[in-house]
Design a protein around this motif. Structure first.
Motif, short mmCIF file in Angstrom:
data_model
loop_
_atom_site.label_atom_id
_atom_site.label_comp_id
_atom_site.label_asym_id
_atom_site.label_seq_id
_atom_site.Cartn_x
_atom_site.Cartn_y
_atom_site.Cartn_z
N UNK A 128 0.76 -1.25 -0.08
CA UNK A 128 -0.11 -0.04 0.12
C UNK A 128 0.97 1.15 0.13
N UNK A 129 2.08 1.07 0.10
CA UNK A 129 2.87 2.33 0.02
C UNK A 129 3.58 2.60 -1.15
N UNK A 130 3.19 1.75 -1.89
CA UNK A 130 3.57 1.94 -3.37
C UNK A 130 2.79 3.25 -3.85
N UNK A 131 3.87 4.06 -4.60
CA UNK A 131 3.07 5.27 -5.13
C UNK A 131 2.16 4.76 -6.26
N UNK A 132 1.17 5.51 -6.72
CA UNK A 132 0.27 5.21 -7.93
C UNK A 132 1.06 5.59 -9.04
N UNK A 133 1.11 4.76 -9.96
CA UNK A 133 1.69 4.74 -11.15
C UNK A 133 0.96 4.86 -12.17
N UNK A 151 8.47 11.08 -16.62
CA UNK A 151 9.51 10.53 -15.67
C UNK A 151 8.39 9.56 -14.54
N UNK A 152 7.47 9.77 -14.51
CA UNK A 152 6.42 9.24 -13.67
C UNK A 152 5.80 7.93 -14.29
N UNK A 153 6.07 7.59 -15.52
CA UNK A 153 5.38 6.44 -16.20
C UNK A 153 6.41 5.40 -16.31
#
Length: 187
Positions: free
Chosen positions: A71-76, A105-107
């Protein structure tokens, strides 16, 4: 290496940990023993509460760790988010390219061909888009290189427009407020 507190991406923490450990050893038994030194507070408590003999390998430890902190993974974001990135009217090419790059960069695992297609379709029609249509770029590097040249042209034109506007303002001030002779009027 920053100690993991459970609030950030567990995959990123594992990547950093693996990278650091391979500098010293490839023995994954050692990795299991060293891993708790990369944790703090809640995650360290989680690790110490694992049942004895429940971890046979580093792969199992990784799996347990990722499951615990999933659940700590950032939303991709996906490449579909590029559909919403468009150059705004009045936005400089440099500002737009910076904004587009931040989204890219966020992808994760973004295909450069898809990025290039979205970038070309998101730019407002002007001389740069005309040049891209006349001679399509072969890859993203070529597109960025060409964009840089147009950014320099755009910035050069903006500089001269501002300079011209300032000069016109100064000449208007001189016409509306002529200097009086410091000696006084002559009679």
């Amino acid at each position: 290496m920053n100690l993991y507190d459970g609030s950030t991406d567990p995959d990123e923490h594992l990547n950093i940990f693996r990278t650091q450990m391979t500098l010293y050893t490839v023995d994954q038994t050692v990795w299991c023993k060293v891993f708790p030194t990369s944790l703090k507070e809640g995650p360290l408590g989680w690790f110490t509460e694992l049942p004895l003999n429940s971890v046979d390998s580093f792969e199992i430890l990784e799996m347990k760790f990722i499951t615990q902190y999933a659940t700590s993974r950032p939303h991709r974001t996906s490449s579909m988010s590029l559909l919403h990135v468009r150059q705004e009217k009045g936005e400089s090419l440099r500002t737009f390219m910076d904004r587009f790059s931040r989204v890219c960069m966020g992808i994760r695992n973004l295909n450069p061909e898809i990025a290039m297609h979205h970038l070309i379709s998101a730019i407002l029609p002007d001389r740069f888009t005309d040049s891209l249509i006349k001679r399509p770029p072969h890859n993203m590097d070529e597109l960025r290189t060409r964009a840089t040249k147009f950014m320099q042209i755009e910035e050069h034109i903006d500089y001269h427009r501002k300079t011209l506007a300032e000069n016109m303002e100064k000449s208007r001030d001189v016409r509306t407020h002529p200097r009086t002779n410091e000696r006084g009027p002559r009679f």
